[in-house]
Design a protein around this motif. Structure first.
Motif, PDB file in Angstrom:
ATOM      1  N   PRO A   1       0.756  -1.096   0.004  1.00 58.13           N
ATOM      2  CA  PRO A   1       0.092  -0.059   0.061  1.00 58.13           C
ATOM      3  C   PRO A   1       0.657   1.204   0.047  1.00 58.13           C
ATOM      4  CG  PRO A   1      -0.820  -1.567   1.591  1.00 58.13           C
ATOM      5  CD  PRO A   1       0.300  -1.959   1.191  1.00 58.13           C
ATOM      6  N   THR A   2       1.964   1.341   0.683  1.00 54.80           N
ATOM      7  CA  THR A   2       2.701   2.602   0.790  1.00 54.80           C
ATOM      8  C   THR A   2       3.929   2.483  -0.350  1.00 54.80           C
ATOM      9  OG1 THR A   2       2.049   2.853   3.152  1.00 54.80           O
ATOM     10  CG2 THR A   2       3.928   4.066   2.150  1.00 54.80           C
ATOM     11  N   ALA A   3       4.977   1.588   0.062  1.00 54.54           N
ATOM     12  CA  ALA A   3       6.146   1.540  -0.749  1.00 54.54           C
ATOM     13  C   ALA A   3       6.176   1.101  -1.999  1.00 54.54           C
ATOM     14  CB  ALA A   3       7.006   0.532  -0.157  1.00 54.54           C
TER      15      ALA A   3
ATOM     16  N   LEU B   1       3.219   0.903  -4.075  1.00 60.15           N
ATOM     17  CA  LEU B   1       2.244   1.844  -4.785  1.00 60.15           C
ATOM     18  C   LEU B   1       3.107   3.109  -5.174  1.00 60.15           C
ATOM     19  CD1 LEU B   1      -0.193   1.938  -6.300  1.00 60.15           C
ATOM     20  CD2 LEU B   1      -1.342   3.075  -4.216  1.00 60.15           C
ATOM     21  N   THR B   2       4.000   3.628  -4.049  1.00 62.02           N
ATOM     22  CA  THR B   2       4.548   4.908  -4.330  1.00 62.02           C
ATOM     23  C   THR B   2       5.571   4.789  -5.655  1.00 62.02           C
ATOM     24  OG1 THR B   2       4.515   5.542  -2.374  1.00 62.02           O
ATOM     25  CG2 THR B   2       6.219   6.564  -3.448  1.00 62.02           C
ATOM     26  N   ALA B   3       6.459   3.732  -5.571  1.00 56.41           N
ATOM     27  CA  ALA B   3       7.232   3.140  -6.774  1.00 56.41           C
ATOM     28  C   ALA B   3       6.445   2.980  -8.057  1.00 56.41           C
ATOM     29  CB  ALA B   3       7.930   1.995  -6.498  1.00 56.41           C
TER      30      ALA B   3
ATOM     31  N   GLU C   1      13.601   9.690  -6.295  1.00 54.67           N
ATOM     32  CA  GLU C   1      14.378  10.700  -5.164  1.00 54.67           C
ATOM     33  C   GLU C   1      13.793  10.506  -3.745  1.00 54.67           C
ATOM     34  OE1 GLU C   1      15.477  12.778  -3.154  1.00 54.67           O
ATOM     35  OE2 GLU C   1      17.122  13.373  -4.632  1.00 54.67           O
ATOM     36  N   ILE C   2      14.388   9.622  -3.014  1.00 58.31           N
ATOM     37  CA  ILE C   2      13.683   9.458  -1.741  1.00 58.31           C
ATOM     38  C   ILE C   2      14.649  10.287  -0.574  1.00 58.31           C
ATOM     39  CG2 ILE C   2      12.813   7.419  -2.165  1.00 58.31           C
ATOM     40  CD1 ILE C   2      16.133   7.599  -0.513  1.00 58.31           C
ATOM     41  N   GLY C   3      15.512  11.030  -1.059  1.00 59.57           N
ATOM     42  CA  GLY C   3      16.382  11.824  -0.080  1.00 59.57           C
ATOM     43  C   GLY C   3      15.730  13.243   0.338  1.00 59.57           C
TER      44      GLY C   3
ATOM     45  N   ILE D   1       9.679  12.123  -3.627  1.00 55.09           N
ATOM     46  CA  ILE D   1       9.187  11.201  -2.660  1.00 55.09           C
ATOM     47  C   ILE D   1       9.575  11.347  -1.419  1.00 55.09           C
ATOM     48  CG2 ILE D   1       8.926   8.747  -2.242  1.00 55.09           C
ATOM     49  CD1 ILE D   1       9.494   8.344  -5.545  1.00 55.09           C
ATOM     50  N   GLY D   2      10.853  11.129  -1.081  1.00 54.41           N
ATOM     51  CA  GLY D   2      11.543  11.050   0.169  1.00 54.41           C
ATOM     52  C   GLY D   2      11.739  12.341   1.266  1.00 54.41           C
ATOM     53  N   VAL D   3      11.726  12.235   2.346  1.00 47.52           N
ATOM     54  CA  VAL D   3      12.078  13.143   3.231  1.00 47.52           C
ATOM     55  C   VAL D   3      13.264  12.855   4.229  1.00 47.52           C
ATOM     56  CG1 VAL D   3       9.781  14.184   3.044  1.00 47.52           C
ATOM     57  CG2 VAL D   3      10.446  12.298   4.751  1.00 47.52           C
TER      58      VAL D   3
ATOM     59  N   GLY E   1      18.036   1.590  11.814  1.00 46.89           N
ATOM     60  CA  GLY E   1      19.346   1.090  11.780  1.00 46.89           C
ATOM     61  C   GLY E   1      19.833   1.286  10.390  1.00 46.89           C
ATOM     62  N   ASN E   2      18.921   1.136   9.169  1.00 48.85           N
ATOM     63  CA  ASN E   2      19.066   1.191   7.923  1.00 48.85           C
ATOM     64  C   ASN E   2      20.165   0.116   7.342  1.00 48.85           C
ATOM     65  OD1 ASN E   2      17.848   3.453   7.158  1.00 48.85           O
ATOM     66  ND2 ASN E   2      19.440   5.018   7.304  1.00 48.85           N
ATOM     67  N   ARG E   3      20.214  -0.973   8.226  1.00 48.75           N
ATOM     68  CA  ARG E   3      20.703  -2.253   7.706  1.00 48.75           C
ATOM     69  C   ARG E   3      20.079  -3.202   6.925  1.00 48.75           C
ATOM     70  NH1 ARG E   3      21.610  -1.938  12.942  1.00 48.75           N
ATOM     71  NH2 ARG E   3      20.171  -3.305  13.545  1.00 48.75           N
TER      72      ARG E   3
ATOM     73  N   ILE F   1      17.251  -4.365   3.646  1.00 51.62           N
ATOM     74  CA  ILE F   1      17.197  -4.104   2.167  1.00 51.62           C
ATOM     75  C   ILE F   1      15.765  -4.409   2.082  1.00 51.62           C
ATOM     76  CG2 ILE F   1      17.601  -4.914  -0.120  1.00 51.62           C
ATOM     77  CD1 ILE F   1      20.314  -5.794   0.769  1.00 51.62           C
ATOM     78  N   GLY F   2      14.887  -3.533   1.319  1.00 47.71           N
ATOM     79  CA  GLY F   2      13.645  -3.763   1.052  1.00 47.71           C
ATOM     80  C   GLY F   2      12.647  -3.458   2.314  1.00 47.71           C
ATOM     81  N   LYS F   3      11.899  -4.476   2.471  1.00 42.53           N
ATOM     82  CA  LYS F   3      10.548  -4.242   3.590  1.00 42.53           C
ATOM     83  C   LYS F   3      10.946  -4.747   4.654  1.00 42.53           C
ATOM     84  CE  LYS F   3       7.560  -2.113   3.126  1.00 42.53           C
ATOM     85  NZ  LYS F   3       7.288  -0.712   3.547  1.00 42.53           N
TER      86      LYS F   3
HETATM   87  N1  LIG Z   1       6.068  10.550  -0.868  1.00 42.47           N
HETATM   88  C1  LIG Z   1       5.423   9.329  -0.803  1.00 42.47           C
HETATM   89  O1  LIG Z   1       4.492   9.052  -1.220  1.00 42.47           O
HETATM   90  C2  LIG Z   1       6.239   8.306   0.012  1.00 42.47           C
HETATM   91  C3  LIG Z   1       6.004   6.903  -0.038  1.00 42.47           C
HETATM   92  C4  LIG Z   1       6.710   6.180   0.815  1.00 42.47           C
HETATM   93  C5  LIG Z   1       8.105   6.478   1.342  1.00 42.47           C
HETATM   94  N2  LIG Z   1       8.287   7.956   1.251  1.00 42.47           N
HETATM   95  C6  LIG Z   1       9.354   8.473   1.738  1.00 42.47           C
HETATM   96  O2  LIG Z   1      10.281   7.998   1.127  1.00 42.47           O
HETATM   97  C7  LIG Z   1      11.662   7.554   1.725  1.00 42.47           C
HETATM   98  C8  LIG Z   1      12.056   6.194   1.638  1.00 42.47           C
HETATM   99  O3  LIG Z   1      10.898   5.538   2.195  1.00 42.47           O
HETATM  100  P1  LIG Z   1      11.298   3.752   2.416  1.00 42.47           P
HETATM  101  O4  LIG Z   1       9.938   3.485   2.816  1.00 42.47           O
HETATM  102  O5  LIG Z   1      11.828   3.256   1.106  1.00 42.47           O
HETATM  103  O6  LIG Z   1      12.519   3.859   3.444  1.00 42.47           O
HETATM  104  P2  LIG Z   1      13.376   2.645   4.080  1.00 42.47           P
HETATM  105  O7  LIG Z   1      12.909   1.326   3.486  1.00 42.47           O
HETATM  106  O8  LIG Z   1      13.441   2.926   5.499  1.00 42.47           O
HETATM  107  O9  LIG Z   1      14.538   3.106   3.474  1.00 42.47           O
HETATM  108  C9  LIG Z   1      15.949   3.316   4.155  1.00 42.47           C
HETATM  109  C10 LIG Z   1      17.021   3.386   3.315  1.00 42.47           C
HETATM  110  O10 LIG Z   1      17.193   4.213   2.374  1.00 42.47           O
HETATM  111  C11 LIG Z   1      18.329   4.594   1.977  1.00 42.47           C
HETATM  112  N3  LIG Z   1      18.791   6.198   2.342  1.00 42.47           N
HETATM  113  C12 LIG Z   1      18.540   6.742   3.555  1.00 42.47           C
HETATM  114  N4  LIG Z   1      18.757   7.937   3.466  1.00 42.47           N
HETATM  115  C13 LIG Z   1      19.531   8.212   2.425  1.00 42.47           C
HETATM  116  C14 LIG Z   1      20.293   9.450   1.842  1.00 42.47           C
HETATM  117  N5  LIG Z   1      20.446  10.587   2.514  1.00 42.47           N
HETATM  118  N6  LIG Z   1      20.728   9.065   0.419  1.00 42.47           N
HETATM  119  C15 LIG Z   1      20.257   8.113  -0.023  1.00 42.47           C
HETATM  120  N7  LIG Z   1      19.752   7.029   0.430  1.00 42.47           N
HETATM  121  C16 LIG Z   1      19.301   7.112   1.789  1.00 42.47           C
HETATM  122  C17 LIG Z   1      19.243   3.979   2.882  1.00 42.47           C
HETATM  123  O11 LIG Z   1      19.750   3.109   1.955  1.00 42.47           O
HETATM  124  P3  LIG Z   1      21.251   2.310   1.796  1.00 42.47           P
HETATM  125  O12 LIG Z   1      21.358   1.566   3.009  1.00 42.47           O
HETATM  126  O13 LIG Z   1      21.393   1.336   0.593  1.00 42.47           O
HETATM  127  O14 LIG Z   1      22.230   3.771   1.635  1.00 42.47           O
HETATM  128  C18 LIG Z   1      18.336   3.153   3.898  1.00 42.47           C
HETATM  129  O15 LIG Z   1      18.696   1.862   4.130  1.00 42.47           O
HETATM  130  C19 LIG Z   1      11.321   8.060   3.120  1.00 42.47           C
HETATM  131  O16 LIG Z   1      11.538   9.529   3.279  1.00 42.47           O
HETATM  132  C20 LIG Z   1       9.787   8.152   3.158  1.00 42.47           C
HETATM  133  O17 LIG Z   1       9.199   8.640   4.260  1.00 42.47           O
HETATM  134  C21 LIG Z   1       7.430   8.875   0.480  1.00 42.47           C
END
Ligand SMILES: NC(=O)c1ccc[n+]([C@@H]2O[C@H](COP(=O)([O-])OP(=O)(O)OC[C@H]3O[C@@H](n4cnc5c(N)ncnc54)[C@H](OP(=O)(O)O)[C@@H]3O)[C@@H](O)[C@H]2O)c1
Length: 335
Positions: free
Chosen positions: A141-143, A145-147, A234-236, A257-259, A324-326, A328-330
């Motif tokens: 629903p979140t990850a 669908l966003t991609a 762009e998730i950063g 996308i990201g913050v 902890g950012n360790r 990959i995926g979900k």
């Molecule tokens: N706008 C929307 O609709 C929407 C929807 C979903 C998520 N988001 C946002 O998108 C972002 C990602 O969400 P997610 O669910 O995929 O999170 P996640 O699964 O927690 O992703 C964490 C990973 O992102 C990478 N990362 C963290 N900071 C980074 C940086 N400064 N530069 C590059 N890579 C970085 C790291 O990968 P590595 O360990 O490989 O470096 C980290 O392990 C979040 O900010 C979230 O709030 C937005």
């Protein structure tokens, strides 16, 4: 019946696991669902720690998947025994977005799915992809669908396109899978050499470590033969956007996308103009998008990348693992 709720104080150590009363029978147009799994998102973390303030007592988590136990009168889309998955924006059925906030997002403005059973309008769910586990479906629903929205709906991705994903989190790994499904070439950044090896094994054309290579955008641009990428996931945020712009081709598409580095900052508007970029904000997607994505998933062999599944009782440990950012995926929870 068990639930995980926001305590009086924000913080993942203040999440309360409580016993609440059963939601009862579904009324007209509603379904009763036994929730089997959740996935965690950065959004859920921000609610749990109070960055996104929500009411004390709020049932956490936007993403849930489970089994329909009973349907109310007038429900034709679902029957008892159907496997279903929730929606991030339950009221947004199709077309343009109807909200610009999280006031109606489960686990934030309204109660979420960290709970054994819910009774909700039938339209707040869709069918799951066939043969998937509930944990796999709960990643969508979140990850997922966003991609999907970034690349397929907005990006209209084509075979041969170049796609850049940032990091190895839930959104980026779904983007990798959808891009490969479309016949695109994928480039990636990561902070870890071990994760770089994982990405290369999954079919990524080239990886740059953004910690050791601050000019990673220019590097990716060069690696594409000096053309740049068609799409950036762009998730950063503000701390990564300049490099994403550097990586893009002239006329390229950046999905904002990201913050992770914040929600405001300097933007090199001159470069956006010079490259004539399309920069599009993305807030997940609507029910029609989710149905289209699930239809596509039913026609492919894609299965979500799940780093680990925690028991529901270990929700705090699951959030600790997430930050902890360790992974990959979900990351998922099983009820
Ligand atoms: N706008 C929307 O609709 C929407 C929807 C979903 C998520 N988001 C946002 O998108 C972002 C990602 O969400 P997610 O669910 O995929 O999170 P996640 O699964 O927690 O992703 C964490 C990973 O992102 C990478 N990362 C963290 N900071 C980074 C940086 N400064 N530069 C590059 N890579 C970085 C790291 O990968 P590595 O360990 O490989 O470096 C980290 O392990 C979040 O900010 C979230 O709030 C937005």
């Amino acid at each position: 019946m068990k639930a995980a709720i926001l305590g009086a104080m924000p913080g993942i150590n203040h999440i309360q696991r409580v016993v609440i009363s059963d939601p009862g029978k579904p009324a007209y147009g509603e379904i009763r669902v036994r929730i089997a799994s959740n996935s965690l998102n950065f959004h859920d973390f921000n609610v749990a720690v109070g960055v996104l303030p929500a009411a004390a007592g709020r049932i956490l988590l936007s993403d849930g998947a489970g089994v329909v136990e009973e349907v109310g009168e007038g429900v034709t889309e679902f029957a008892p025994g159907d496997n279903v998955v929730s929606l991030f924006f339950p009221d947004w059925r199709e077309g343009e977005a109807t909200v610009a906030n999280f006031s109606r997002t489960p686990g934030d403005g309204i109660d979420g799915y960290a709970v054994s059973r819910v009774v909700r309008p039938a339209g707040w769910f869709t069918h799951m992809p066939k043969g998937w586990t509930h944990s796999e479906a709960a990643t969508l629903p979140t990850a997922g669908l966003t991609a999907w929205r970034a690349l397929v709906v907005n990006g209209k991705i084509k075979a041969g396109d170049d796609v850049l994903i940032l990091g190895t989190g839930g959104v980026s790994i779904f983007a990798l899978q959808f891009a490969l499904m479309a016949g695109a070439r994928v480039w990636a950044t990561t902070s870890s050499d071990e994760k770089a090896q994982w990405l290369l094994k999954k079919g990524v054309a080239g990886v740059v470590n953004y910690r050791t290579e601050p000019e990673w955008g220019k590097k990716i641009f060069d690696m594409t033969g000096g053309r740049g990428v068609d799409h950036v996931i762009e998730i950063g945020g503000p701390g990564t956007l300049s490099q994403s712009i550097a990586a893009a081709r002239i006329g390229g598409h950046i999905s904002l996308i990201g913050v992770f580095t914040g929600v405001t900052g300097d933007v090199s508007t001159g470069d956006i103009i010079a490259k004539q970029l399309k920069i599009k904000g993305v807030a997940v997607g609507n029910r029609a998008h989710q149905c289209d994505m699930i239809k596509a998933l039913n026609a492919t062999n894609i299965r979500p990348v799940i780093d680990c599944i925690f028991p529901f009782e270990e929700i705090t440990a699951a959030f600790e693992h997430q930050i902890g950012n360790r992974h990959i995926g979900k990351i998922c929870l099983e009820l």
